[in-house]
Design a protein around this motif. Structure first.
Motif, PDB file in Angstrom:
ATOM      1  N   LYS A  61       0.853  -1.178   0.000  1.00 30.18           N
ATOM      2  CA  LYS A  61       0.000   0.000   0.000  1.00 30.18           C
ATOM      3  C   LYS A  61       0.896   1.238   0.000  1.00 30.18           C
ATOM      4  N   GLY A  62       0.581   2.189  -0.879  1.00 29.14           N
ATOM      5  CA  GLY A  62       1.362   3.416  -0.975  1.00 29.14           C
ATOM      6  C   GLY A  62       2.376   3.409  -2.110  1.00 29.14           C
ATOM      7  N   ASP A  63       2.618   2.251  -2.724  1.00 33.69           N
ATOM      8  CA  ASP A  63       3.544   2.190  -3.857  1.00 33.69           C
ATOM      9  C   ASP A  63       2.945   2.926  -5.046  1.00 33.69           C
ATOM     10  N   GLU A  64       3.801   3.574  -5.797  1.00 30.52           N
ATOM     11  CA  GLU A  64       3.382   4.272  -7.006  1.00 30.52           C
ATOM     12  C   GLU A  64       3.764   3.395  -8.188  1.00 30.52           C
ATOM     13  N   VAL A  65       2.763   3.096  -9.054  1.00 30.68           N
ATOM     14  CA  VAL A  65       2.964   2.101 -10.109  1.00 30.68           C
ATOM     15  C   VAL A  65       2.447   2.595 -11.450  1.00 30.68           C
ATOM     16  N   VAL A  66       2.907   1.891 -12.507  1.00 30.37           N
ATOM     17  CA  VAL A  66       2.414   2.101 -13.865  1.00 30.37           C
ATOM     18  C   VAL A  66       1.842   0.768 -14.323  1.00 30.37           C
ATOM     19  N   THR A  67       0.636   0.793 -14.908  1.00 29.86           N
ATOM     20  CA  THR A  67       0.028  -0.440 -15.406  1.00 29.86           C
ATOM     21  C   THR A  67       0.481  -0.684 -16.845  1.00 29.86           C
ATOM     22  N   SER A  68       0.195  -1.865 -17.349  1.00 29.12           N
ATOM     23  CA  SER A  68       0.558  -2.201 -18.722  1.00 29.12           C
ATOM     24  C   SER A  68      -0.211  -1.348 -19.725  1.00 29.12           C
ATOM     25  N   GLN A  94      -9.904   0.064 -10.062  1.00 29.50           N
ATOM     26  CA  GLN A  94      -9.475  -1.269  -9.648  1.00 29.50           C
ATOM     27  C   GLN A  94      -8.813  -1.965 -10.842  1.00 29.50           C
ATOM     28  N   VAL A  95      -7.619  -2.534 -10.632  1.00 28.17           N
ATOM     29  CA  VAL A  95      -6.881  -3.217 -11.693  1.00 28.17           C
ATOM     30  C   VAL A  95      -6.385  -4.567 -11.182  1.00 28.17           C
ATOM     31  N   GLN A  96      -6.085  -5.452 -12.119  1.00 29.54           N
ATOM     32  CA  GLN A  96      -5.509  -6.738 -11.748  1.00 29.54           C
ATOM     33  C   GLN A  96      -4.053  -6.542 -11.352  1.00 29.54           C
ATOM     34  N   ARG A  97      -3.598  -7.369 -10.427  1.00 29.62           N
ATOM     35  CA  ARG A  97      -2.196  -7.310 -10.006  1.00 29.62           C
ATOM     36  C   ARG A  97      -1.261  -7.548 -11.188  1.00 29.62           C
ATOM     37  N   SER A  98      -1.636  -8.477 -12.065  1.00 29.35           N
ATOM     38  CA  SER A  98      -0.770  -8.823 -13.189  1.00 29.35           C
ATOM     39  C   SER A  98      -0.643  -7.692 -14.209  1.00 29.35           C
ATOM     40  N   ALA A  99      -1.477  -6.655 -14.099  1.00 30.71           N
ATOM     41  CA  ALA A  99      -1.408  -5.529 -15.031  1.00 30.71           C
ATOM     42  C   ALA A  99      -0.334  -4.521 -14.635  1.00 30.71           C
TER      43      ALA A  99
END
Length: 113
Positions: A61-68, A94-99
């Motif tokens: 929680k709190g991580d900054e991410v980029v999706t596919s 809401q996104v899938q973890r694998s994305a």
């Protein structure tokens, strides 16, 4: 004009007989090509997959991410297969973890309140 034909048995006897070394020389190029394929393509792909699985497992929680798909956000809630990203102030998707394709350094995103 007399044409002399070599009998099949005589021609077969004159041909070099293939032994174990002949079979090895026939199989050797295939083995070399497989080893090169393994080193150049398969092994690096397996390494990338292992790193991606480790990155997804380490999400917090709190991580900054980029999706596919190119969506950028901060992780707000996590489930087994899905997580919620805050993409703007008080806007969550809401996104899938694998994305998830990349984890950004902390402080990259700045949402205005």
């Amino acid at each position: 004009m007399s044409i002399q034909l070599i009998s099949t048995a005589h021609a077969a006897a004159a041909a070099p007989q293939g032994g174990a070394e002949s079979t090895l020389l026939n199989v050797l190029p295939l083995v070399v090509m497989f080893v090169i394929l393994w080193l150049v393509m398969i092994r690096p792909q397996m390494k990338r997959q292992k790193e991606a699985r480790a990155m997804i497992a380490a999400l917090a929680k709190g991580d900054e991410v980029v999706t596919s798909g190119g969506l950028v956000g901060r992780v707000t809630r996590m489930g087994d297969n899905y997580l919620s990203l805050e993409v703007a102030s008080k806007v969550e998707v809401q996104v899938q973890r694998s994305a998830i394709s990349t984890v950004l350094p902390k402080g990259t995103l700045k949402f205005e309140s």
